[in-house]
Write a protein that holds these residues in place. Structure first.
Motif, PDB file in Angstrom:
ATOM      1  N   VAL A  88       0.859  -1.183   0.000  1.00  0.00           N
ATOM      2  CA  VAL A  88       0.000   0.000   0.000  1.00  0.00           C
ATOM      3  C   VAL A  88       0.894   1.231   0.000  1.00  0.00           C
ATOM      4  O   VAL A  88       1.730   1.403   0.886  1.00  0.00           O
ATOM      5  N   ILE A  89       0.725   2.082  -1.001  1.00  0.00           N
ATOM      6  CA  ILE A  89       1.497   3.323  -1.103  1.00  0.00           C
ATOM      7  C   ILE A  89       0.580   4.490  -0.777  1.00  0.00           C
ATOM      8  O   ILE A  89      -0.415   4.729  -1.470  1.00  0.00           O
ATOM      9  N   LEU A  90       0.900   5.229   0.274  1.00  0.00           N
ATOM     10  CA  LEU A  90       0.115   6.415   0.640  1.00  0.00           C
ATOM     11  C   LEU A  90       0.782   7.640   0.021  1.00  0.00           C
ATOM     12  O   LEU A  90       1.444   8.433   0.676  1.00  0.00           O
ATOM     13  N   GLY A  91       0.627   7.784  -1.285  1.00  0.00           N
ATOM     14  CA  GLY A  91       1.268   8.879  -2.013  1.00  0.00           C
ATOM     15  C   GLY A  91       1.333   8.536  -3.484  1.00  0.00           C
ATOM     16  O   GLY A  91       0.787   7.520  -3.936  1.00  0.00           O
ATOM     17  N   ASP A  92       2.018   9.365  -4.266  1.00  0.00           N
ATOM     18  CA  ASP A  92       2.143   9.150  -5.707  1.00  0.00           C
ATOM     19  C   ASP A  92       3.330   8.250  -6.026  1.00  0.00           C
ATOM     20  O   ASP A  92       4.322   8.207  -5.291  1.00  0.00           O
ATOM     21  N   VAL A  93       3.221   7.556  -7.160  1.00  0.00           N
ATOM     22  CA  VAL A  93       4.317   6.727  -7.675  1.00  0.00           C
ATOM     23  C   VAL A  93       4.748   7.344  -8.993  1.00  0.00           C
ATOM     24  O   VAL A  93       4.023   7.291  -9.986  1.00  0.00           O
ATOM     25  N   LYS A  94       5.928   7.968  -9.009  1.00  0.00           N
ATOM     26  CA  LYS A  94       6.380   8.730 -10.156  1.00  0.00           C
ATOM     27  C   LYS A  94       6.943   7.835 -11.263  1.00  0.00           C
ATOM     28  O   LYS A  94       7.367   6.700 -11.005  1.00  0.00           O
ATOM     29  N   PRO A  95       6.961   8.336 -12.525  1.00  0.00           N
ATOM     30  CA  PRO A  95       7.560   7.573 -13.624  1.00  0.00           C
ATOM     31  C   PRO A  95       9.015   7.218 -13.291  1.00  0.00           C
ATOM     32  O   PRO A  95       9.747   8.035 -12.733  1.00  0.00           O
ATOM     33  N   GLY A  96       9.428   6.006 -13.649  1.00  0.00           N
ATOM     34  CA  GLY A  96      10.800   5.581 -13.378  1.00  0.00           C
ATOM     35  C   GLY A  96      10.948   4.823 -12.075  1.00  0.00           C
ATOM     36  O   GLY A  96      12.008   4.272 -11.783  1.00  0.00           O
ATOM     37  N   SER A  97       9.905   4.767 -11.264  1.00  0.00           N
ATOM     38  CA  SER A  97       9.938   4.000 -10.011  1.00  0.00           C
ATOM     39  C   SER A  97       9.267   2.645 -10.247  1.00  0.00           C
ATOM     40  O   SER A  97       8.602   2.423 -11.265  1.00  0.00           O
ATOM     41  N   ARG A  98       9.418   1.729  -9.279  1.00  0.00           N
ATOM     42  CA  ARG A  98       8.925   0.362  -9.491  1.00  0.00           C
ATOM     43  C   ARG A  98       8.430  -0.238  -8.182  1.00  0.00           C
ATOM     44  O   ARG A  98       9.041  -0.047  -7.122  1.00  0.00           O
ATOM     45  N   ILE A  99       7.303  -0.966  -8.254  1.00  0.00           N
ATOM     46  CA  ILE A  99       6.759  -1.686  -7.100  1.00  0.00           C
ATOM     47  C   ILE A  99       6.598  -3.159  -7.484  1.00  0.00           C
ATOM     48  O   ILE A  99       6.005  -3.465  -8.528  1.00  0.00           O
ATOM     49  N   CYS A 100       7.124  -4.047  -6.636  1.00  0.00           N
ATOM     50  CA  CYS A 100       6.980  -5.482  -6.854  1.00  0.00           C
ATOM     51  C   CYS A 100       6.341  -6.114  -5.624  1.00  0.00           C
ATOM     52  O   CYS A 100       6.742  -5.814  -4.497  1.00  0.00           O
ATOM     53  N   SER A 101       5.356  -6.975  -5.855  1.00  0.00           N
ATOM     54  CA  SER A 101       4.663  -7.590  -4.730  1.00  0.00           C
ATOM     55  C   SER A 101       4.223  -9.007  -5.077  1.00  0.00           C
ATOM     56  O   SER A 101       3.779  -9.267  -6.205  1.00  0.00           O
ATOM     57  N   VAL A 102       4.364  -9.904  -4.096  1.00  0.00           N
ATOM     58  CA  VAL A 102       3.831 -11.251  -4.265  1.00  0.00           C
ATOM     59  C   VAL A 102       2.301 -11.186  -4.314  1.00  0.00           C
ATOM     60  O   VAL A 102       1.648 -11.979  -4.997  1.00  0.00           O
ATOM     61  N   GLY A 103       1.725 -10.210  -3.600  1.00  0.00           N
ATOM     62  CA  GLY A 103       0.279 -10.022  -3.583  1.00  0.00           C
ATOM     63  C   GLY A 103      -0.158  -8.898  -4.510  1.00  0.00           C
ATOM     64  O   GLY A 103       0.357  -8.753  -5.616  1.00  0.00           O
ATOM     65  N   SER A 104      -1.104  -8.081  -4.035  1.00  0.00           N
ATOM     66  CA  SER A 104      -1.643  -6.971  -4.823  1.00  0.00           C
ATOM     67  C   SER A 104      -0.974  -5.654  -4.439  1.00  0.00           C
ATOM     68  O   SER A 104      -0.307  -5.545  -3.406  1.00  0.00           O
ATOM     69  N   ILE A 105      -1.187  -4.641  -5.281  1.00  0.00           N
ATOM     70  CA  ILE A 105      -0.584  -3.315  -5.079  1.00  0.00           C
ATOM     71  C   ILE A 105      -1.711  -2.280  -5.050  1.00  0.00           C
ATOM     72  O   ILE A 105      -2.559  -2.253  -5.956  1.00  0.00           O
ATOM     73  N   PHE A 106      -1.697  -1.431  -4.025  1.00  0.00           N
ATOM     74  CA  PHE A 106      -2.715  -0.382  -3.873  1.00  0.00           C
ATOM     75  C   PHE A 106      -2.002   0.957  -3.726  1.00  0.00           C
ATOM     76  O   PHE A 106      -1.190   1.134  -2.814  1.00  0.00           O
ATOM     77  N   VAL A 107      -2.304   1.901  -4.619  1.00  0.00           N
ATOM     78  CA  VAL A 107      -1.665   3.224  -4.592  1.00  0.00           C
ATOM     79  C   VAL A 107      -2.739   4.271  -4.310  1.00  0.00           C
ATOM     80  O   VAL A 107      -3.629   4.499  -5.137  1.00  0.00           O
ATOM     81  N   LEU A 108      -2.657   4.908  -3.144  1.00  0.00           N
ATOM     82  CA  LEU A 108      -3.623   5.960  -2.800  1.00  0.00           C
ATOM     83  C   LEU A 108      -3.066   7.296  -3.287  1.00  0.00           C
ATOM     84  O   LEU A 108      -2.699   8.177  -2.528  1.00  0.00           O
ATOM     85  N   GLY A 109      -2.999   7.398  -4.602  1.00  0.00           N
ATOM     86  CA  GLY A 109      -2.444   8.569  -5.275  1.00  0.00           C
ATOM     87  C   GLY A 109      -2.346   8.252  -6.763  1.00  0.00           C
ATOM     88  O   GLY A 109      -3.070   7.402  -7.289  1.00  0.00           O
ATOM     89  N   LYS A 110      -1.423   8.904  -7.470  1.00  0.00           N
ATOM     90  CA  LYS A 110      -1.228   8.676  -8.903  1.00  0.00           C
ATOM     91  C   LYS A 110      -0.212   7.563  -9.121  1.00  0.00           C
ATOM     92  O   LYS A 110       0.885   7.615  -8.573  1.00  0.00           O
ATOM     93  N   MET A 111      -0.568   6.570  -9.935  1.00  0.00           N
ATOM     94  CA  MET A 111       0.344   5.486 -10.285  1.00  0.00           C
ATOM     95  C   MET A 111       0.878   5.753 -11.684  1.00  0.00           C
ATOM     96  O   MET A 111       0.176   5.585 -12.678  1.00  0.00           O
ATOM     97  N   GLN A 112       2.155   6.193 -11.777  1.00  0.00           N
ATOM     98  CA  GLN A 112       2.761   6.526 -13.068  1.00  0.00           C
ATOM     99  C   GLN A 112       4.035   5.723 -13.335  1.00  0.00           C
ATOM    100  O   GLN A 112       4.650   5.883 -14.386  1.00  0.00           O
ATOM    101  N   GLY A 113       4.439   4.889 -12.383  1.00  0.00           N
ATOM    102  CA  GLY A 113       5.643   4.084 -12.561  1.00  0.00           C
ATOM    103  C   GLY A 113       5.295   2.700 -13.076  1.00  0.00           C
ATOM    104  O   GLY A 113       4.334   2.513 -13.816  1.00  0.00           O
ATOM    105  N   SER A 114       6.107   1.687 -12.687  1.00  0.00           N
ATOM    106  CA  SER A 114       5.881   0.301 -13.094  1.00  0.00           C
ATOM    107  C   SER A 114       5.447  -0.521 -11.891  1.00  0.00           C
ATOM    108  O   SER A 114       5.910  -0.300 -10.773  1.00  0.00           O
TER     109      SER A 114
END
Length: 274
Positions: free
Chosen positions: A166-192
């Motif tokens: 869970v990301i409490l903020g924005d995910v900028k282009p060029g950043s990356r999130i990896c998860s065995v489960g699901s991904i939740f972004v409480l903001g703008k998701m612009q990365g990978s």
């Protein structure tokens, strides 16, 4: 009790009626109070002033004009005597009745106040809707089943977790999130984003604004149309005729990664709303 100062509005402007039995020095305070009370009604129109009841000297006339200027936004264009010639002079300066204009302004203000009230009600409704959606997401995650990151994930930064993320903020282009489960972004998701790293095809990627460079869920990959080399975009979005301001989710459907609204319909389809 007879009033010593009276203000009247006519098509010719303002009529100021003064008691001729009281010294002018005593009338000034009452004149000031009367114009303070009438300031909102008079507005900022150009008007002529007619004084009745007593004859003013030049100095007294100037004092009255100063009081009006100090206590209202009215622009006195001329001081009239009580005769037809002076009425013609005023008509040349002002034209249409400013009192009618004031009434029109009042109606316009009432309409604007109604529009503001309706806009506030709509915004409050949207906020309640978002709160319910976040509560649904919270119920899906469960207690102690997520890694929470507070802040902006900037270009070059990466988060990898064996839990939901869970990301409490924005995910900028060029950043990356990896998860065995699901991904939740409480903001703008612009990365990978890479959800379901160990092959979980039920994993999802959700964001309040979902515009990623790349999404991978289990063994499937979707790349944004404006990504490098203009790769064909397999991140298929369900068509919605009306634009809605609500969270979106990427998930696997019929062996494709699709983009859908994160709402009650989605929760029921994926057996989350139970």
């Amino acid at each position: 009790m007879e009033q010593t100062v009276t203000i009247k509005g006519t098509k010719s402007g303002i009529i100021l009626v003064l008691d001729d039995k009281i010294p002018f020095s005593q009338l000034k305070e009452t004149i000031s109070e009367k114009f303070q009370s009438a300031a909102s009604f008079l507005g900022s129109a150009q008007m002529a002033l007619t004084v009745k009841g007593r004859e003013l000297s030049d100095d007294e006339e100037q004092e009255v004009l100063s009081i009006i200027k100090l206590n209202t936004k009215v622009d006195i264009v001329c001081v009239l005597l009580e005769d037809a010639e002076k009425e013609k002079v005023f008509a040349k300066y002002v034209g249409k009745s400013d009192l009618a204009k004031l009434e029109q302004k009042k109606k316009e203000l009432s309409r604007k106040e109604k529009e503001i009230y309706e806009t506030k009600a709509m915004v409050q409704g949207e906020l309640l809707k978002k709160e319910k959606q976040l509560q649904d997401m919270e119920a899906q995650l469960g207690s102690g089943n997520a890694r929470v990151y507070k802040g902006i994930l900037r270009s070059g930064q990466e988060i990898s977790s064996q839990q939901n993320v869970v990301i409490l903020g924005d995910v900028k282009p060029g950043s990356r999130i990896c998860s065995v489960g699901s991904i939740f972004v409480l903001g703008k998701m612009q990365g990978s984003a890479f959800a379901g790293m160990t092959g979980d095809r039920d994993a999802i990627v959700m964001a309040l604004e979902l515009n990623p460079q790349q999404v991978r869920i289990a063994d499937l990959i979707a790349i944004a149309p404006d990504a490098e080399k203009k790769t064909g975009f397999r991140f298929r979005k369900n068509v919605v005729k009306e634009e809605v301001s609500e969270p979106e989710v990427a998930c696997i459907e019929a062996d494709h990664i699709v983009k859908k609204a994160y709402n009650q319909t989605f929760l029921k389809e994926y057996h989350i709303d139970r």
